[in-house]
Scaffold this motif. Structure first.
Motif, PDB file in Angstrom:
ATOM      1  N   UNK A 108      -5.057  21.877  -6.548  1.00 52.57           N
ATOM      2  CA  UNK A 108      -5.034  21.265  -7.885  1.00 52.57           C
ATOM      3  C   UNK A 108      -4.354  19.898  -7.834  1.00 52.57           C
ATOM      4  N   UNK A 112      -6.029  16.376  -8.994  1.00 54.25           N
ATOM      5  CA  UNK A 112      -5.417  15.480  -9.985  1.00 54.25           C
ATOM      6  C   UNK A 112      -5.165  14.092  -9.397  1.00 54.25           C
ATOM      7  N   UNK A 113      -4.730  14.048  -8.128  1.00 55.49           N
ATOM      8  CA  UNK A 113      -4.540  12.738  -7.459  1.00 55.49           C
ATOM      9  C   UNK A 113      -5.847  11.956  -7.508  1.00 55.49           C
ATOM     10  N   UNK A 116      -6.743  10.651 -10.959  1.00 50.41           N
ATOM     11  CA  UNK A 116      -5.943   9.478 -11.339  1.00 50.41           C
ATOM     12  C   UNK A 116      -6.484   8.222 -10.645  1.00 50.41           C
ATOM     13  N   UNK A 119      -9.563   7.187 -12.519  1.00 47.15           N
ATOM     14  CA  UNK A 119      -9.221   6.514 -13.789  1.00 47.15           C
ATOM     15  C   UNK A 119      -8.904   5.033 -13.550  1.00 47.15           C
ATOM     16  N   UNK A 134     -14.706   8.265 -17.276  1.00 46.08           N
ATOM     17  CA  UNK A 134     -13.505   8.840 -17.920  1.00 46.08           C
ATOM     18  C   UNK A 134     -13.813  10.173 -18.587  1.00 46.08           C
ATOM     19  N   UNK A 137     -13.746  12.643 -15.850  1.00 45.21           N
ATOM     20  CA  UNK A 137     -12.359  12.899 -15.426  1.00 45.21           C
ATOM     21  C   UNK A 137     -11.670  13.820 -16.423  1.00 45.21           C
ATOM     22  N   UNK A 138     -11.915  13.579 -17.704  1.00 44.88           N
ATOM     23  CA  UNK A 138     -11.305  14.435 -18.743  1.00 44.88           C
ATOM     24  C   UNK A 138     -11.744  15.889 -18.569  1.00 44.88           C
ATOM     25  N   UNK A 141      -9.770  17.355 -15.816  1.00 42.08           N
ATOM     26  CA  UNK A 141      -8.406  17.706 -16.280  1.00 42.08           C
ATOM     27  C   UNK A 141      -8.437  19.033 -17.034  1.00 42.08           C
ATOM     28  N   UNK A 142      -9.409  19.169 -17.920  1.00 40.30           N
ATOM     29  CA  UNK A 142      -9.496  20.399 -18.722  1.00 40.30           C
ATOM     30  C   UNK A 142      -9.692  21.619 -17.813  1.00 40.30           C
ATOM     31  N   UNK A 144      -8.718  21.947 -14.861  1.00 48.07           N
ATOM     32  CA  UNK A 144      -7.516  22.227 -14.054  1.00 48.07           C
ATOM     33  C   UNK A 144      -6.510  23.124 -14.768  1.00 48.07           C
ATOM     34  N   UNK A 145      -6.768  23.404 -16.060  1.00 44.68           N
ATOM     35  CA  UNK A 145      -5.977  24.422 -16.761  1.00 44.68           C
ATOM     36  C   UNK A 145      -5.937  25.729 -15.981  1.00 44.68           C
TER      37      UNK A 145
ATOM     38  N   UNK B  18       0.447  21.354 -15.084  1.00 44.80           N
ATOM     39  CA  UNK B  18       0.187  21.258 -16.522  1.00 44.80           C
ATOM     40  C   UNK B  18       0.820  20.007 -17.112  1.00 44.80           C
ATOM     41  N   UNK B  20       1.217  17.233 -15.609  1.00 50.09           N
ATOM     42  CA  UNK B  20       0.341  16.110 -15.221  1.00 50.09           C
ATOM     43  C   UNK B  20      -0.917  16.062 -16.080  1.00 50.09           C
ATOM     44  N   UNK B  21      -1.502  17.246 -16.307  1.00 50.63           N
ATOM     45  CA  UNK B  21      -2.739  17.303 -17.105  1.00 50.63           C
ATOM     46  C   UNK B  21      -2.479  16.805 -18.528  1.00 50.63           C
ATOM     47  N   UNK B  28      -5.019   9.181 -22.096  1.00 51.51           N
ATOM     48  CA  UNK B  28      -6.372   8.866 -22.562  1.00 51.51           C
ATOM     49  C   UNK B  28      -6.414   8.706 -24.081  1.00 51.51           C
ATOM     50  N   UNK B 112      -7.142  24.898 -22.687  1.00 52.25           N
ATOM     51  CA  UNK B 112      -7.515  24.091 -23.849  1.00 52.25           C
ATOM     52  C   UNK B 112      -8.290  22.869 -23.368  1.00 52.25           C
TER      53      UNK B 112
END
Lengths: 217, 128
Positions: A108, A112-113, A116, A119, A134, A137-138, A141-142, A144-145, B18, B20-21, B28, B112
């Motif tokens: 993870x 994330x690296x 970033x 981005x 973007x 990427x979003x 991120x989601x 990665x929850x 989390x 970081x996220x 953003x 989420x």
């Protein structure tokens, strides 16, 4: 002179049981306690058998059955090899779960690296492409929850394994065979093909690629 | 009503991933003044050092949970009005009720998405 046996005969059955149970309170070791309970049952049986009332004979039979059940339960428990579960299977499962958590965190972090970096890259791209990137990427991120959720689920399993371990310890102690402080060392035997199928090694325990390369000269 | 995107926001979670996220999703949304804490007691110390405009906190942390942090914030005359959003995997109704009774402004269940985070912040702060 009055012998112990005579004294035993003179006291009531209730007094006799109370006297034997008083001694149990001084015994802290699970195995001794178990053995003492069996002794008491046997002693009570002897006492009851010397008296002839039908009611007492039924009690004797019930106690005899109870002693048999306890003995069988002990044999049954021993047959599932609780020491192996305690010293081998549970630590192995714990180790594997720890490795999963560690790999998840590492993967993870890398994701994330990379996000970033993407981005930053988006800043130098045309507006439309940048916006699209973007959005992607979003979504990553989601997604990665999952790390947090799986981490919490793994912790629940680890907690459950600890609870199982505690109960096995209690069971072994009650049977007079408490778990050893250090896991027992099993003698080494030649490895079979099946022994070689262990899947991924826990972190830090496997052979590195450099070590493998060295073996090939 | 427009929201000051430079206001300090404190995010609290024991999972660094989390943090970081959430930080990246907030960036953003153009919120760039973001601090982090990894449990309730560390968050409380930060809240007493600096005026924050919003707290976004996980629930399940040690030694001080998110709910305990929320109660401590609401019990402190200097902090009691800070908007507080809980982001947590604890999704049972009794959890949500307990958080609401303790004074949480909004509640987000993990996992989420960015849109949910955006909407809840807008609801709590009155528009973004």
């Amino acid at each position: 002179m009055t012998s112990q046996r005579d004294r035993d005969r003179q006291e009531s059955l209730e007094q006799f049981i109370d006297r034997r149970l008083d001694n149990v309170g001084d015994i802290s070791h699970g195995g001794q306690l178990f053995a003492e309970v069996v002794k008491i049952i046997q002693a009570v049986l002897e006492r009851v058998q010397s008296q002839v009332s039908a009611k007492e004979r039924r009690i004797a039979e019930e106690l005899e059955t109870l002693a048999g059940v306890i003995e069988r339960a002990k044999v049954d428990v021993e047959s599932v090899r609780p020491h192996d579960i305690r010293s081998h299977h549970l630590p192995l499962a714990n180790g594997e779960l720890g490795a999963i958590a560690s790999h998840l965190e590492e993967a993870t972090g890398t994701i994330l690296d990379t996000c970033e970096e993407l981005e930053k890259l988006a800043e130098s791209m045309p507006d439309e492409a940048s916006e699209k990137l973007l959005e992607c990427v979003t979504r990553i991120y989601e997604a990665c929850n999952f790390h947090d959720i799986t981490g919490q689920r793994i912790k629940k399993v680890v907690d459950t394994l600890e609870a199982v371990e505690t109960r096995i310890d209690a069971l072994l102690t009650a049977l007079g065979d408490p778990p050893a402080e250090e896991p027992e060392q099993t003698p080494k035997k030649p490895l079979t093909d099946e022994d070689l199928l262990n899947g991924p090694a826990p972190p830090g325990t496997g052979t590195t690629q450099d070590e493998i390369d060295a073996l090939f000269g | 009503m427009s929201v000051d995107k430079k206001m300090p926001i404190l995010i609290v979670d024991d999972y660094k991933t989390m943090l970081r996220i959430i930080r990246n999703l907030l960036r953003q949304l153009e919120f760039t003044n973001v601090d982090e804490a990894t449990d309730g007691s560390a968050a409380l110390a930060k809240l007493r050092e600096k005026p924050y405009g919003l707290v976004i906190s996980d629930w399940n942390m040690q030694p001080m949970t998110g709910l305990e942090l929320l109660k401590a914030v609401r019990a402190d005359p200097k902090l009691k009005d800070i908007p507080f959003i809980m982001i947590t995997a604890e999704s049972k109704t009794e959890n949500v009720i307990a958080a609401k009774q303790a004074g949480v402004n909004n509640y987000i269940v993990k996992p989420f998405n960015a849109e949910t985070l955006h909407k809840k912040i807008a609801m709590v702060l009155g528009g973004t």
